[in-house]
Design an enzyme around this catalytic site. Structure first.
Site, PDB file in Angstrom:
ATOM      1  N   GLY A  14     -54.606  34.665  13.930  1.00 39.71           N
ATOM      2  CA  GLY A  14     -55.554  34.706  15.033  1.00 39.71           C
ATOM      3  C   GLY A  14     -55.727  33.423  15.824  1.00 39.71           C
ATOM      4  O   GLY A  14     -56.824  33.145  16.308  1.00 39.71           O
ATOM      5  N   THR A  15     -54.652  32.647  16.012  1.00 43.02           N
ATOM      6  CA  THR A  15     -54.825  31.460  16.858  1.00 43.02           C
ATOM      7  C   THR A  15     -55.015  31.861  18.323  1.00 43.02           C
ATOM      8  O   THR A  15     -55.741  31.184  19.059  1.00 43.02           O
ATOM      9  CB  THR A  15     -53.651  30.451  16.729  1.00 43.02           C
ATOM     10  OG1 THR A  15     -52.452  31.047  17.207  1.00 43.02           O
ATOM     11  CG2 THR A  15     -53.490  29.982  15.289  1.00 43.02           C
ATOM     12  N   MET A  92     -49.824  43.787  14.766  1.00 36.86           N
ATOM     13  CA  MET A  92     -48.444  44.134  14.419  1.00 36.86           C
ATOM     14  C   MET A  92     -48.227  45.631  14.180  1.00 36.86           C
ATOM     15  O   MET A  92     -47.489  46.024  13.280  1.00 36.86           O
ATOM     16  CB  MET A  92     -48.007  43.325  13.177  1.00 36.86           C
ATOM     17  CG  MET A  92     -48.094  41.829  13.365  1.00 36.86           C
ATOM     18  SD  MET A  92     -47.217  41.233  14.835  1.00 36.86           S
ATOM     19  CE  MET A  92     -45.548  41.258  14.210  1.00 36.86           C
ATOM     20  N   ARG A  93     -48.874  46.452  15.002  1.00 34.42           N
ATOM     21  CA  ARG A  93     -48.659  47.899  14.923  1.00 34.42           C
ATOM     22  C   ARG A  93     -48.251  48.413  16.294  1.00 34.42           C
ATOM     23  O   ARG A  93     -48.784  47.962  17.313  1.00 34.42           O
ATOM     24  CB  ARG A  93     -49.955  48.630  14.530  1.00 34.42           C
ATOM     25  CG  ARG A  93     -50.562  48.247  13.213  1.00 34.42           C
ATOM     26  CD  ARG A  93     -49.729  48.621  12.036  1.00 34.42           C
ATOM     27  NE  ARG A  93     -49.415  50.052  11.974  1.00 34.42           N
ATOM     28  CZ  ARG A  93     -48.458  50.569  11.205  1.00 34.42           C
ATOM     29  NH1 ARG A  93     -47.723  49.783  10.446  1.00 34.42           N
ATOM     30  NH2 ARG A  93     -48.234  51.859  11.182  1.00 34.42           N
ATOM     31  N   ASN A 109     -51.238  42.663  26.045  1.00 34.54           N
ATOM     32  CA  ASN A 109     -50.597  42.119  24.849  1.00 34.54           C
ATOM     33  C   ASN A 109     -49.981  40.774  25.183  1.00 34.54           C
ATOM     34  O   ASN A 109     -49.663  40.496  26.343  1.00 34.54           O
ATOM     35  CB  ASN A 109     -49.499  43.092  24.403  1.00 34.54           C
ATOM     36  CG  ASN A 109     -48.774  42.623  23.157  1.00 34.54           C
ATOM     37  OD1 ASN A 109     -49.402  42.188  22.184  1.00 34.54           O
ATOM     38  ND2 ASN A 109     -47.449  42.686  23.169  1.00 34.54           N
ATOM     39  N   HIS A 111     -46.684  38.344  24.098  1.00 36.92           N
ATOM     40  CA  HIS A 111     -45.396  38.372  23.397  1.00 36.92           C
ATOM     41  C   HIS A 111     -44.739  36.995  23.544  1.00 36.92           C
ATOM     42  O   HIS A 111     -44.723  36.435  24.646  1.00 36.92           O
ATOM     43  CB  HIS A 111     -44.496  39.463  24.004  1.00 36.92           C
ATOM     44  CG  HIS A 111     -43.194  39.582  23.298  1.00 36.92           C
ATOM     45  ND1 HIS A 111     -43.085  40.175  22.053  1.00 36.92           N
ATOM     46  CD2 HIS A 111     -41.952  39.157  23.621  1.00 36.92           C
ATOM     47  CE1 HIS A 111     -41.825  40.121  21.658  1.00 36.92           C
ATOM     48  NE2 HIS A 111     -41.110  39.509  22.590  1.00 36.92           N
ATOM     49  N   GLU A 145     -43.439  52.022  25.939  1.00 39.23           N
ATOM     50  CA  GLU A 145     -42.262  51.363  25.392  1.00 39.23           C
ATOM     51  C   GLU A 145     -42.672  49.966  24.901  1.00 39.23           C
ATOM     52  O   GLU A 145     -43.424  49.268  25.582  1.00 39.23           O
ATOM     53  CB  GLU A 145     -41.156  51.221  26.441  1.00 39.23           C
ATOM     54  CG  GLU A 145     -40.612  52.525  26.978  1.00 39.23           C
ATOM     55  CD  GLU A 145     -41.500  53.127  28.079  1.00 39.23           C
ATOM     56  OE1 GLU A 145     -42.384  52.423  28.607  1.00 39.23           O
ATOM     57  OE2 GLU A 145     -41.305  54.315  28.371  1.00 39.23           O
ATOM     58  N   ASP A 147     -43.110  46.187  24.269  1.00 33.23           N
ATOM     59  CA  ASP A 147     -42.903  44.962  25.061  1.00 33.23           C
ATOM     60  C   ASP A 147     -42.472  45.243  26.498  1.00 33.23           C
ATOM     61  O   ASP A 147     -41.718  44.462  27.104  1.00 33.23           O
ATOM     62  CB  ASP A 147     -41.910  44.024  24.347  1.00 33.23           C
ATOM     63  CG  ASP A 147     -42.413  43.604  22.974  1.00 33.23           C
ATOM     64  OD1 ASP A 147     -43.637  43.517  22.797  1.00 33.23           O
ATOM     65  OD2 ASP A 147     -41.591  43.386  22.071  1.00 33.23           O
ATOM     66  N   GLU A 174     -48.482  27.250  21.469  1.00 32.54           N
ATOM     67  CA  GLU A 174     -49.445  26.466  22.265  1.00 32.54           C
ATOM     68  C   GLU A 174     -49.572  27.023  23.676  1.00 32.54           C
ATOM     69  O   GLU A 174     -50.671  27.121  24.225  1.00 32.54           O
ATOM     70  CB  GLU A 174     -48.960  25.017  22.372  1.00 32.54           C
ATOM     71  CG  GLU A 174     -49.580  24.104  21.354  1.00 32.54           C
ATOM     72  CD  GLU A 174     -49.085  22.675  21.528  1.00 32.54           C
ATOM     73  OE1 GLU A 174     -49.145  22.166  22.666  1.00 32.54           O
ATOM     74  OE2 GLU A 174     -48.625  22.118  20.526  1.00 32.54           O
TER      75      GLU A 174
HETATM   76  C1  GRF Z   1     -48.043  35.238  18.402  1.00 32.88           C
HETATM   77  O1  GRF Z   1     -46.831  34.542  18.478  1.00 32.88           O
HETATM   78  C2  GRF Z   1     -47.996  36.459  19.283  1.00 32.88           C
HETATM   79  O2  GRF Z   1     -47.281  36.268  20.470  1.00 32.88           O
HETATM   80  C3  GRF Z   1     -47.287  37.430  18.408  1.00 32.88           C
HETATM   81  O3  GRF Z   1     -47.807  37.207  17.126  1.00 32.88           O
HETATM   82  C4  GRF Z   1     -48.253  35.853  17.027  1.00 32.88           C
HETATM   83  C5  GRF Z   1     -49.697  35.882  16.625  1.00 32.88           C
HETATM   84  O4  GRF Z   1     -50.211  34.611  16.385  1.00 32.88           O
HETATM   85  N1  GRF Z   1     -47.444  38.769  18.898  1.00 32.88           N
HETATM   86  P1  GRF Z   1     -51.760  34.403  16.152  1.00 32.88           P
HETATM   87  O5  GRF Z   1     -52.200  35.406  15.098  1.00 32.88           O
HETATM   88  O6  GRF Z   1     -52.457  34.610  17.451  1.00 32.88           O
HETATM   89  O7  GRF Z   1     -51.875  33.001  15.644  1.00 32.88           O
END
Ligand code: GRF
Length: 190
Positions: A14-15, A92-93, A109, A111, A145, A147, A174
């Site tokens: 969750g950064t 991640m679903r 989202n 990516h 679809e 991404d 970052e």
């Molecule tokens: C990030 O790289 C995001 O783009 C990808 O999963 C990672 C999640 O990182 N989908 P965080 O949990 O926000 O630190």
């Protein structure tokens, strides 16, 4: 100021969520996080939410017999929390078409690649292995679809000679934090 009520979906550290929490703490930021929902009970992002005084919910996808049933439960919880918009941040679903249609243009989202390049898992390593000179991240509306979808913000990083797949991923992360905050602001003030 009326703020957009946002639910954030996570599965892990969750950064990106933290970046959104920090931005939303500003009086003049046009959105507020009213719910953090995780499909994993041990996602560290849940601690971040609790520390910030944000309501959390855990819905384990393994408790449901189909993707649609899991998504229906999420929809129910998100709606009853009063959310108007959803940010996926390391969730991640894959989502069902039903959910994506229901939240059409209200679901975004992040990516870790410059889409449409390097879709799917380990995008940063895919970019590194491909030897690109420029990598980056994308915030986009979600479509059925994986991404795919209209791009809101992209940010790039230079791949230096001494970079490794890990150092590149850290640089991209970052930029993700900046990109996500910018994308949410752009959506709100459009
Ligand atoms: C990030 O790289 C995001 O783009 C990808 O999963 C990672 C999640 O990182 N989908 P965080 O949990 O926000 O630190």
């Amino acid at each position: 100021m009326t703020k957009l009520k946002v639910a954030v979906l996570i599965s892990g550290g969750g950064t990106n969520l933290q970046a959104l929490i920090d931005a939303c703490a500003g009086d003049d930021f046009p959105a507020e996080i009213i719910l953090v929902l995780s499909n994993k009970a041990d996602a560290y992002g849940l601690q971040r939410a609790k520390k910030a005084g944000i309501n959390t919910s855990v819905i384990n996808h393994k408790d449901f017999s189909s993707r649609e049933k899991f998504d229906q439960k999420m929809d129910e919880v998100i709606k009853s929390a009063g959310a108007e918009f959803i940010c996926m941040a390391g969730f991640m679903r894959l989502l069902s078409e039903w959910f994506v249609e229901k939240w059409f243009d209200k679901l975004i989202n992040i990516h870790p690649s410059l889409l449409p390049d390097f879709k799917g898992l380990n995008a940063q390593k895919q970019a590194f292995d491909a030897g690109v000179k420029t990598a980056g991240c994308t915030v986009h509306f979600v479509r059925k679809e994986m991404d795919e979808g209209p791009i809101i913000v992209q940010k790039s990083v230079e791949v230096k000679k001494d970079d490794t797949a890990d150092s590149l991923a850290a640089k991209i992360l970052e930029k993700e934090h900046e990109a996500y905050v910018e994308a949410l602001r752009v959506y709100c003030v459009r």
